[in-house]
Scaffold this motif. Sequence first.
Motif, PDB file in Angstrom:
ATOM      1  N   GLY A 211       0.843  -1.185   0.000  1.00  0.00           N
ATOM      2  CA  GLY A 211       0.000   0.000   0.000  1.00  0.00           C
ATOM      3  C   GLY A 211       0.882   1.240   0.000  1.00  0.00           C
ATOM      4  N   TYR A 212       0.672   2.113  -0.956  1.00  0.00           N
ATOM      5  CA  TYR A 212       1.417   3.363  -1.046  1.00  0.00           C
ATOM      6  C   TYR A 212       0.502   4.475  -0.527  1.00  0.00           C
ATOM      7  CZ  TYR A 212       3.718   7.379  -3.329  1.00  0.00           C
ATOM      8  OH  TYR A 212       4.338   8.576  -3.604  1.00  0.00           O
ATOM      9  N   THR A 213       0.815   4.988   0.658  1.00  0.00           N
ATOM     10  CA  THR A 213      -0.071   6.001   1.233  1.00  0.00           C
ATOM     11  C   THR A 213       0.382   7.382   0.800  1.00  0.00           C
ATOM     12  OG1 THR A 213       1.272   6.024   3.218  1.00  0.00           O
ATOM     13  CG2 THR A 213      -0.690   4.654   3.263  1.00  0.00           C
ATOM     14  N   THR A 214      -0.578   8.234   0.521  1.00  0.00           N
ATOM     15  CA  THR A 214      -0.233   9.576   0.077  1.00  0.00           C
ATOM     16  C   THR A 214      -1.242  10.589   0.568  1.00  0.00           C
ATOM     17  OG1 THR A 214       0.227  10.971  -1.835  1.00  0.00           O
ATOM     18  CG2 THR A 214      -1.469   9.304  -2.128  1.00  0.00           C
ATOM     19  N   ARG A 215      -0.782  11.842   0.706  1.00  0.00           N
ATOM     20  CA  ARG A 215      -1.679  12.938   1.080  1.00  0.00           C
ATOM     21  C   ARG A 215      -2.011  13.770  -0.156  1.00  0.00           C
ATOM     22  NH1 ARG A 215       1.377  17.283  -0.771  1.00  0.00           N
ATOM     23  NH2 ARG A 215       3.237  17.718   0.494  1.00  0.00           N
ATOM     24  N   GLU A 216      -1.767  13.219  -1.351  1.00  0.00           N
ATOM     25  CA  GLU A 216      -2.010  13.970  -2.580  1.00  0.00           C
ATOM     26  C   GLU A 216      -3.487  13.894  -2.978  1.00  0.00           C
ATOM     27  OE1 GLU A 216       1.256  11.643  -4.167  1.00  0.00           O
ATOM     28  OE2 GLU A 216       2.114  13.487  -4.982  1.00  0.00           O
ATOM     29  N   TYR A 217      -3.834  14.561  -4.067  1.00  0.00           N
ATOM     30  CA  TYR A 217      -5.252  14.695  -4.438  1.00  0.00           C
ATOM     31  C   TYR A 217      -5.738  13.533  -5.291  1.00  0.00           C
ATOM     32  CZ  TYR A 217      -9.626  17.131  -5.395  1.00  0.00           C
ATOM     33  OH  TYR A 217     -10.943  17.496  -5.452  1.00  0.00           O
ATOM     34  N   LEU A 218      -6.749  12.824  -4.811  1.00  0.00           N
ATOM     35  CA  LEU A 218      -7.400  11.752  -5.572  1.00  0.00           C
ATOM     36  C   LEU A 218      -8.873  11.772  -5.203  1.00  0.00           C
ATOM     37  CD1 LEU A 218      -4.579   9.753  -4.294  1.00  0.00           C
ATOM     38  CD2 LEU A 218      -5.267   9.012  -6.570  1.00  0.00           C
TER      39      LEU A 218
END
Length: 633
Positions: A211-218
């Motif tokens: 799992g690649y966690t991100t705080r970017e916009y999706l």
Amino acid sequence: MNNIQTVILAGGLGTRLGPAWAAIPKSLVPIGGKPLLEHQLLLLKRYGLQDVILLTGHLSEKIEQFCGDGSRWGMRITCVCDSQPLGTAGAVRAISEQLSGDFVVLYGDVMLNMNLQRLLAFHKERMSDCTLVLHPNNHPFDSDLVAINAESRITGFFPKPHHSSMCYRNLVNAAVYVLSPRILPYITKDTMVDFGKDVFPRLPDTLRLYGYTTREYLKDIGTPERREEVEQDYRSGRIERANFDYKRPAVFLDRDGVINEEVGLLHRPEQFALLPHAAAGVRKINASDYLAVVISNQSVIARNLCTIAELERIHNTMETLLGQERAKLDGIYYCPHHPDAGYPEENPQYKINCTCRKPKTGLVERAARDLNIALEDSFFVGDAETDILCGHAAGLTTIGLRCGRGCKDSAVEPDYFFDDLYEAACFITEDPYHDVYHYLETAFSQSGKRPFIIAIGGNSRSGKSVLARYLAKKLRRQGEKVLSVALDNWLLPKQRRNPSQDVLARFQIQHIETDLQRLFRGEDIYLRKYDQFLREGTDTVVHYRLGDATIVIIDGVVALAAASLRSMADLKIFCSIDSTLLAKRVTRFYLWKGLDQYAIEELLKERQRSEYDIIKENDQYADIIVNALDYSV
Ligand SMILES: [Zn+2]
């Protein structure tokens, strides 16, 4: 890396988006005047992914017409129309001969802006067979959830719907994957199969899932409301700013006493209860560019009151309760350690002098690296001295709350004080004194007089000291030398007051006048620091010296109450508060100080006569009147 192919699942119809978009494929629904698909293509190109296979369904000719062979973007696009609906995975399986090596999968209805090279590097470093992009969202209760371990390896899939009693980490499948051809044999041929429901949960343990966690916009544009939100976010620039390439500011939050009720060494999920305004506060942060990141000392591990797994269940409870109120955390960082070793019941492995236990800044620094945070623009909100010290040490603006432990143990002052997280979050995200600062800036540069003297007066609890600190902070950032003078330091100690005195006598207004005159002549002024909690002078000495200050900010109830004080000021600001709000604020303030309801009512009556009615007339002398902030949920 750059020959990696991208498969875009663009077969969806815009039917749920309402009649306006019913006749076009969802991929062509415009955001900011440009089809969603074009946003995706431009993002792929930005990160060197120029080879795209578009899987289309109904109305495929419209998509083909729009894209052509991709040459107008300098890309290579192949459209494959499948009239038979095969689900997300089935459609990819059907074109497996066209895939060479690892590939990216995007859904045609997701607006995204993320650093794709960083994602691909993560996938490659871990030799992953299947990497899912995961993020917290504001409706985890009806989303497909995924669990990961400390190494980011996927440990479980929880497709919606969820049982109402389930507590989970807010980690949602964002519908962006990097896949290896090794997973293709596990997709049943020529049948309707979906990645999230049918394929990922059934992959064998021999494959490596991350799992690649991100705080970017999706965000998907599946409903009219969500499309509108995405439209707004695009127009405001929020989508681009969320890319990992840009630093973002954060609000760091202590956990106990800020988000949940302080119970002392909380170590079981059932002890966890949200404070009344916590979810609204986090939601407020979520609606802004700030990230919401928990920084918490959890010595319950070192004390052996619970295990890491149990602590994570407590955090799942927190995320579930917040999620039910549409609030999300962008990160949770905790220190499991404690320095005082030697107790029989302890967990010796964690009894160390670590670098992460607050007031040390290890957790803040780790979060800043993981989430690319601009610390200089960030805040720390806490209820204890360790929070304020940690925030100071990390170079953050600090906010103390009057809930939880209420900072009563704190010998250091935070930059600001607020009642609860909601008030703090409103102040941080709304920047309510922005206009006052601009007025001041203009007046300051036009005047040329140095030092430029600002007097901020008004009734107690009207926000004077918050305003004074805000202005001082902004001016210092602009390189000005600011001297802040708090008139509270001239207040008579509680035991030397008598009921017949009015506010001017209580502040020893004559002393203020002579002391300020001496100050402006260049003399040093020494006072005993007033403690607003004890309502008396302390042993701490306050020393005021003009030095080479370019600006002096004088704040206090009586700052505009005497002609002599007013005549010193180059700019006079009055903080106004109506009597209802004042009563509410005074009540909360003195409850925090430990007074009972009866004593507070008496105090309010007395203050009405000796202070409020006198001070409220001072607005006539002001250059600007600033209304008290009223943040009610
Ligand atoms: Zn630690």
